[in-house]
Design a protein around this motif. Sequence first.
Motif, PDB file in Angstrom:
ATOM      1  N   ASP A  90       0.858  -1.178   0.000  1.00 16.00           N
ATOM      2  CA  ASP A  90       0.000   0.000   0.000  1.00 16.00           C
ATOM      3  C   ASP A  90       0.901   1.236   0.000  1.00 16.00           C
ATOM      4  O   ASP A  90       1.563   1.530   0.993  1.00 16.00           O
ATOM      5  CB  ASP A  90      -0.906  -0.014   1.234  1.00 16.00           C
ATOM      6  CG  ASP A  90      -1.959   1.075   1.207  1.00 16.00           C
ATOM      7  OD1 ASP A  90      -1.647   2.194   0.755  1.00 16.00           O
ATOM      8  OD2 ASP A  90      -3.091   0.822   1.677  1.00 16.00           O
ATOM      9  N   GLN A  91       0.936   1.948  -1.121  1.00 16.30           N
ATOM     10  CA  GLN A  91       1.842   3.090  -1.253  1.00 16.30           C
ATOM     11  C   GLN A  91       1.539   4.175  -0.214  1.00 16.30           C
ATOM     12  O   GLN A  91       2.459   4.843   0.281  1.00 16.30           O
ATOM     13  CB  GLN A  91       1.748   3.678  -2.657  1.00 16.30           C
ATOM     14  CG  GLN A  91       2.792   4.752  -2.945  1.00 16.30           C
ATOM     15  CD  GLN A  91       4.205   4.202  -2.947  1.00 16.30           C
ATOM     16  OE1 GLN A  91       4.494   3.243  -3.646  1.00 16.30           O
ATOM     17  NE2 GLN A  91       5.098   4.823  -2.168  1.00 16.30           N
ATOM     18  N   PRO A 110     -14.198  -1.836  -5.178  1.00 16.68           N
ATOM     19  CA  PRO A 110     -12.939  -1.373  -5.776  1.00 16.68           C
ATOM     20  C   PRO A 110     -11.764  -1.571  -4.816  1.00 16.68           C
ATOM     21  O   PRO A 110     -11.870  -1.308  -3.621  1.00 16.68           O
ATOM     22  CB  PRO A 110     -13.198   0.111  -6.033  1.00 16.68           C
ATOM     23  CG  PRO A 110     -14.273   0.484  -5.049  1.00 16.68           C
ATOM     24  CD  PRO A 110     -15.146  -0.733  -4.917  1.00 16.68           C
ATOM     25  N   VAL A 111     -10.662  -2.052  -5.350  1.00 15.16           N
ATOM     26  CA  VAL A 111      -9.424  -2.151  -4.582  1.00 15.16           C
ATOM     27  C   VAL A 111      -8.811  -0.761  -4.524  1.00 15.16           C
ATOM     28  O   VAL A 111      -8.759  -0.061  -5.545  1.00 15.16           O
ATOM     29  CB  VAL A 111      -8.451  -3.142  -5.243  1.00 15.16           C
ATOM     30  CG1 VAL A 111      -7.112  -3.158  -4.504  1.00 15.16           C
ATOM     31  CG2 VAL A 111      -9.058  -4.535  -5.295  1.00 15.16           C
ATOM     32  N   PRO A 112      -8.365  -0.309  -3.354  1.00 15.09           N
ATOM     33  CA  PRO A 112      -7.748   1.024  -3.272  1.00 15.09           C
ATOM     34  C   PRO A 112      -6.659   1.207  -4.322  1.00 15.09           C
ATOM     35  O   PRO A 112      -5.820   0.326  -4.535  1.00 15.09           O
ATOM     36  CB  PRO A 112      -7.171   1.047  -1.847  1.00 15.09           C
ATOM     37  CG  PRO A 112      -8.041   0.102  -1.078  1.00 15.09           C
ATOM     38  CD  PRO A 112      -8.398  -0.988  -2.045  1.00 15.09           C
ATOM     39  N   GLU A 113      -6.670   2.360  -4.997  1.00 13.30           N
ATOM     40  CA  GLU A 113      -5.762   2.594  -6.112  1.00 13.30           C
ATOM     41  C   GLU A 113      -4.304   2.493  -5.710  1.00 13.30           C
ATOM     42  O   GLU A 113      -3.443   2.132  -6.520  1.00 13.30           O
ATOM     43  CB  GLU A 113      -6.038   3.973  -6.721  1.00 13.30           C
ATOM     44  CG  GLU A 113      -7.386   4.087  -7.416  1.00 13.30           C
ATOM     45  CD  GLU A 113      -7.587   5.444  -8.042  1.00 13.30           C
ATOM     46  OE1 GLU A 113      -6.667   6.295  -7.932  1.00 13.30           O
ATOM     47  OE2 GLU A 113      -8.654   5.673  -8.643  1.00 13.30           O
ATOM     48  N   LEU A 142     -10.457  -3.705   2.331  1.00  9.82           N
ATOM     49  CA  LEU A 142      -9.409  -4.658   1.988  1.00  9.82           C
ATOM     50  C   LEU A 142      -8.600  -5.020   3.223  1.00  9.82           C
ATOM     51  O   LEU A 142      -8.310  -6.195   3.464  1.00  9.82           O
ATOM     52  CB  LEU A 142      -8.492  -4.054   0.922  1.00  9.82           C
ATOM     53  CG  LEU A 142      -7.217  -4.844   0.599  1.00  9.82           C
ATOM     54  CD1 LEU A 142      -7.571  -6.153  -0.101  1.00  9.82           C
ATOM     55  CD2 LEU A 142      -6.270  -4.014  -0.253  1.00  9.82           C
ATOM     56  N   HIS A 143      -8.240  -4.010   4.005  1.00  7.24           N
ATOM     57  CA  HIS A 143      -7.343  -4.215   5.135  1.00  7.24           C
ATOM     58  C   HIS A 143      -8.066  -4.775   6.358  1.00  7.24           C
ATOM     59  O   HIS A 143      -9.242  -4.534   6.566  1.00  7.24           O
ATOM     60  CB  HIS A 143      -6.663  -2.896   5.503  1.00  7.24           C
ATOM     61  CG  HIS A 143      -5.754  -2.365   4.432  1.00  7.24           C
ATOM     62  ND1 HIS A 143      -4.729  -3.094   3.893  1.00  7.24           N
ATOM     63  CD2 HIS A 143      -5.727  -1.152   3.796  1.00  7.24           C
ATOM     64  CE1 HIS A 143      -4.095  -2.370   2.989  1.00  7.24           C
ATOM     65  NE2 HIS A 143      -4.682  -1.204   2.896  1.00  7.24           N
ATOM     66  N   TYR A 144      -7.367  -5.493   7.140  1.00  8.31           N
ATOM     67  CA  TYR A 144      -7.761  -6.112   8.411  1.00  8.31           C
ATOM     68  C   TYR A 144      -8.900  -7.121   8.281  1.00  8.31           C
ATOM     69  O   TYR A 144      -8.837  -8.201   8.863  1.00  8.31           O
ATOM     70  CB  TYR A 144      -8.120  -5.086   9.489  1.00  8.31           C
ATOM     71  CG  TYR A 144      -8.058  -5.708  10.872  1.00  8.31           C
ATOM     72  CD1 TYR A 144      -6.836  -5.876  11.510  1.00  8.31           C
ATOM     73  CD2 TYR A 144      -9.202  -6.192  11.506  1.00  8.31           C
ATOM     74  CE1 TYR A 144      -6.750  -6.495  12.750  1.00  8.31           C
ATOM     75  CE2 TYR A 144      -9.126  -6.818  12.747  1.00  8.31           C
ATOM     76  CZ  TYR A 144      -7.906  -6.965  13.354  1.00  8.31           C
ATOM     77  OH  TYR A 144      -7.831  -7.589  14.579  1.00  8.31           O
TER      78      TYR A 144
END
Length: 479
Positions: free
Chosen positions: A66-67, A201-204, A225-227
């Motif tokens: 994750d940028q 949507p998956v985070p960009e 998506l996370h956790y």
Amino acid sequence: MKISRRELLKKSLVVTAACNTIANRILGANDDIRVGVIGIRSMGAQHIKTFRSVPGVRVVALCDVDQAVLDREVGKFVERGEKVWSYRDARKMLDDRDIDAVVVATPNHWHALLGIWACQAGKDLYLEKPVSHNIREGQKLVEAARKYNRIVQAGTQNRSDTGFREAISYLREGHLGKVLWAHGLWYKERPSLGRVQTPQPVPEQVDYNLWCGPVEMAPLMRKSLHYDWHWFWDTGNGDMGNLGAHQIDDCRFALGLSGYPSRIISYGGRFLFDDNGETPNTQIAVFDYPDCPVIIEVRNLRHSREAKYMDHCRGVREGNVIQCEGGYFGGGRGGGWVYDNQGKRIKQFPGDGGAGHARNFIEAVRSRRSQDLNAEIMEGHKSAALCHMANISYRLGRPANIESIQAPLDHQAVVTAHHNFVSHLKRNGIDAENSGLVLGPWLEIDAQKEKFRGARSAEANALWRREKYREPFVVRDEV
């Protein structure tokens, strides 16, 4: 010139041994240990702080798919005027010979693979719990640690908690007589994930290919998506493998259980939540050790539908109750108290939450003695394997009636825990017949093979490993 991980794997065992000898000599000196952290959104961010505080350690590299998370943590180094390398792909970090050790705090489905790659790349390793996503992965991880002579610490921090360790010594000295049973519990409220009908949507800023790694790049069928990956079998192990992993390990540590029970059973369900989650939000497991059963429970629902608080067992909501002939210990991380059988306090053991766990790892990295570790990888593997065994029993389970279900073992502690479990469901208004309660089978354990035997063993052993990995993110037979 840097040597890639693939090139390193082509080296002969003789060359590997020679490289290990050189690395051991370097790490035995007073030079700083250079640490890289993989997975830095939450627990990994805490590890950055912790390892930076250990004398003789420099955190020199960060990695996250994750940028935005990566930028956040790199920014803290920039503000302090400190240099740090950043990576999206963990393989590139592991190729870097200027890194001595790595800390892994990714989602569970990445744990063992990254651990194996780290060992192959000549890195020592601090790996968060559970150290594997399935039993076979844990076996391969231990095999890699031994083959490449690496120092590998499991992230079961309670083994380093000063109060918990002192309490265990107190029990082992016989002050309360023989240990009769142990009950590990983690009662933590969690909300429903909610339900989605279409892919989200998956985070960009996320590299979804690297996030998925070993698992299929399936559409994201949850809001976050996370956790929330914890509650899906492909990526997580439910709360039995998340927080229950600490309690299983605590009980093994406290009772000195180096082996496996003869059999295991688990039951529970995902009650009241109308969401996309797959794992149970209420689960109990019984490990049938000779003369001393171990009970592990996780609950995400409150005491009742009207209550604002969680259940407890003898005042413990997140910890362990270890019953002896002359009293019991109640506590865990952060220490606890010893009580007599009437509940009167006898002695307190204040703890530090396992604050020295990272320092213990670094000390072992310098000494090159795996026996100096408080949570050596074999212990982490066995505790994770028990989590997986409990979940396998649950996943093979069948619908059951709350009213008719019986305690699985004729033992006072198991019967009491079972009755409390049933009462908890009823207080939450869960219908007896259409509850969603799943009753798993007793599974007999072949301790030497770490597999199952007897009734339903074929089905159980099918869940002993991941059915399919996605290339090139594969835990291979040859490590």
